[in-house]
Design a protein around this motif. Structure first.
Motif, PDB file in Angstrom:
ATOM      1  N   MET A 291       0.823  -1.203   0.000  1.00 37.77           N
ATOM      2  CA  MET A 291       0.000   0.000   0.000  1.00 37.77           C
ATOM      3  C   MET A 291       0.861   1.259   0.000  1.00 37.77           C
ATOM      4  O   MET A 291       0.589   2.209  -0.739  1.00 37.77           O
ATOM      5  N   ARG A 292       1.899   1.274   0.817  1.00 38.84           N
ATOM      6  CA  ARG A 292       2.794   2.439   0.862  1.00 38.84           C
ATOM      7  C   ARG A 292       3.462   2.660  -0.481  1.00 38.84           C
ATOM      8  O   ARG A 292       3.639   3.794  -0.929  1.00 38.84           O
ATOM      9  N   ARG A 293       3.833   1.559  -1.115  1.00 40.37           N
ATOM     10  CA  ARG A 293       4.489   1.664  -2.421  1.00 40.37           C
ATOM     11  C   ARG A 293       3.547   2.262  -3.461  1.00 40.37           C
ATOM     12  O   ARG A 293       3.933   3.158  -4.221  1.00 40.37           O
ATOM     13  N   TYR A 294       2.316   1.793  -3.494  1.00 35.72           N
ATOM     14  CA  TYR A 294       1.336   2.317  -4.439  1.00 35.72           C
ATOM     15  C   TYR A 294       1.059   3.800  -4.184  1.00 35.72           C
ATOM     16  O   TYR A 294       0.949   4.597  -5.116  1.00 35.72           O
ATOM     17  N   MET A 295       0.937   4.171  -2.932  1.00 40.98           N
ATOM     18  CA  MET A 295       0.650   5.557  -2.585  1.00 40.98           C
ATOM     19  C   MET A 295       1.793   6.478  -3.006  1.00 40.98           C
ATOM     20  O   MET A 295       1.556   7.547  -3.573  1.00 40.98           O
ATOM     21  N   ALA A 296       3.017   6.053  -2.755  1.00 36.43           N
ATOM     22  CA  ALA A 296       4.174   6.854  -3.149  1.00 36.43           C
ATOM     23  C   ALA A 296       4.243   6.990  -4.677  1.00 36.43           C
ATOM     24  O   ALA A 296       4.521   8.074  -5.211  1.00 36.43           O
ATOM     25  N   GLY A 297       3.971   5.895  -5.370  1.00 39.26           N
ATOM     26  CA  GLY A 297       3.984   5.940  -6.828  1.00 39.26           C
ATOM     27  C   GLY A 297       2.918   6.854  -7.392  1.00 39.26           C
ATOM     28  O   GLY A 297       3.155   7.599  -8.352  1.00 39.26           O
ATOM     29  N   ALA A 298       1.733   6.829  -6.788  1.00 38.91           N
ATOM     30  CA  ALA A 298       0.641   7.682  -7.250  1.00 38.91           C
ATOM     31  C   ALA A 298       0.976   9.159  -7.076  1.00 38.91           C
ATOM     32  O   ALA A 298       0.676   9.989  -7.940  1.00 38.91           O
ATOM     33  N   VAL A 299       1.604   9.510  -5.957  1.00 42.52           N
ATOM     34  CA  VAL A 299       2.003  10.901  -5.730  1.00 42.52           C
ATOM     35  C   VAL A 299       3.055  11.327  -6.761  1.00 42.52           C
ATOM     36  O   VAL A 299       2.979  12.430  -7.323  1.00 42.52           O
ATOM     37  N   CYS A 300       4.031  10.457  -7.005  1.00 43.90           N
ATOM     38  CA  CYS A 300       5.054  10.771  -8.010  1.00 43.90           C
ATOM     39  C   CYS A 300       4.434  10.990  -9.387  1.00 43.90           C
ATOM     40  O   CYS A 300       4.821  11.905 -10.113  1.00 43.90           O
ATOM     41  N   MET A 301       3.469  10.149  -9.749  1.00 46.24           N
ATOM     42  CA  MET A 301       2.826  10.298 -11.055  1.00 46.24           C
ATOM     43  C   MET A 301       1.956  11.545 -11.118  1.00 46.24           C
ATOM     44  O   MET A 301       1.936  12.245 -12.138  1.00 46.24           O
ATOM     45  N   GLY A 302       1.227  11.854 -10.038  1.00 45.76           N
ATOM     46  CA  GLY A 302       0.379  13.030 -10.046  1.00 45.76           C
ATOM     47  C   GLY A 302       1.176  14.307 -10.168  1.00 45.76           C
ATOM     48  O   GLY A 302       0.871  15.177 -10.996  1.00 45.76           O
TER      49      GLY A 302
END
Length: 368
Positions: A291-302
């Motif tokens: 979950m932490r990995r997905y959240m960090a990736g989503a912020v980077c993409m946004g």
């Protein structure tokens, strides 16, 4: 019914919103059936592990370039006033944003368009990542992250017009752009043959690219026959995701546009394709680390997508199809950032050890 009559009957805003909805539905169908995703193509390329996903992406890319340049050569489309070419651009934003977006794709195990498609299929990981992606994009546009975005964008800028048009800068013209697209189509066919690509995959990939070109054409044609200002644009998921978020959070009565139709259209199209293919399935997280990995990736993409002026589709296909310099820099940055993250985060190991890391988000992982 002619386009002018349709606009008079429905109104400019409704007509262009319905265009976004319709194109989004077909994009969702094609993307779902072909498993279109830049992240998957990049992982295959850097890991030298097959070429099927790369072939799908190349079919989409080449189809978008060929169809868009063909429309221009026929006089049906003029992209000179598109934001990617006409407005002042940021070279630093394109590079840094592209790198961040590429890293985010690897962390979230899917690009922004892929997350939207999979969320409609019941993937709760993609749904959470997509929501965080939209929040980060909006925060980068007008919120907490906007000062940082503005600062990075100001490091190195470029004027709009011919300075941002690669075809004009290289004196190739639109015929040159058409030939360039045909070269990449040949590459797509080559990799498709090597990978024994299924018909639905190459057809779906081509369909994705055609929707990009069709969006350019439709928005331009509606804009030329409207009294209101309708920007010429194509598919992207950074700005539209932020727009949809604000539409949901704002009072009723907000104006509609192409982007507002696009996002729900993609969701509907992907859902229908998954329903037809019997692929609807609820999937969630297995542990907190994921979950932490997905959240960090989503912020980077946004943040990266807003900084770069587009996502893997918005910059990597739509912007590249009209040969906007900043879009090409963003696309290169995405490939480099994703490649670096693949090596440093996921590591290059045998598939049996890194199947979950290497597989696209939501794809079933065979157990050894």
């Amino acid at each position: 019914m002619e386009l002018t009559s349709l606009i008079e009957t429905l109104g400019e805003k409704t007509a262009v919103t319905l265009a976004g909805l319709t194109i989004g539905i077909f994009f969702g169908i094609f993307a779902q059936r072909s498993r279109f995703c830049l992240r998957s193509a990049v992982v295959e390329f850097w890991n030298r592990d097959g070429c099927s996903k790369l072939a799908v992406w190349l079919f989409a890319f080449s189809a978008a370039v060929i169809a868009t340049q063909f429309f221009i050569t026929q006089g049906w489309l003029d992209v000179s006033q598109a934001r990617q070419l006409a407005a002042k651009g940021s070279l630093s934003g394109a590079l840094v944003g592209g790198l961040l977006f590429g890293v985010g794709m690897i962390l979230a195990r899917g690009c922004s368009s892929r997350m939207l498609v999979l969320a409609a299929n019941g993937n709760l990981r993609a749904l959470l990542a997509g929501l965080i992606f939209a929040v980060a994009a909006q925060a980068s546009l007008n919120g907490l992250l906007s000062p940082l975005r503005t600062s990075i964008s100001g490091w190195l800028t470029i004027d709009g017009g011919t300075a941002r048009d690669l075809l004009a800068f290289l004196h190739l013209g639109n015929i040159g752009g058409l030939i360039f697209g045909l070269v990449w189509l040949a590459a797509a066919i080559h990799f498709a043959r090597r990978a024994h690509l299924a018909r639905r995959e190459w057809a779906g990939g081509s369909g994705v690219g055609l929707m990009v070109a069709l969006a350019w054409l439709v928005t331009y044609q509606v804009g030329t026959q409207s009294f209101e200002i309708i920007p010429v644009q194509s598919l992207s998921f950074t700005g539209p995701s932020a727009d949809m978020l604000m539409l949901v959070l704002s009072p009723p009565g907000q104006p509609w546009d192409f982007n507002i139709g696009l996002v729900p259209g993609v969701v509907l199209g992907s859902f229908l394709a998954a329903l037809w293919g019997k692929e609807l399935k609820l999937e969630g997280f297995k542990d907190g680390h994921s979950m932490r990995r997905y959240m960090a990736g989503a912020v980077c993409m946004g943040f990266g997508g807003m900084l770069a002026g587009g996502c893997a589709v918005g910059a990597g296909v739509s912007g590249a199809a009209i040969f906007a310099l900043t879009a090409w820099i963003s696309l290169i940055g995405m490939w480099l950032g994703a490649g670096l993250a693949t090596r440093l985060v996921d590591r290059v190991q045998p598939l049996s050890r890194t199947a979950e890391a290497a597989a696209p988000v939501g794809e079933q992982i065979p157990q050894p």
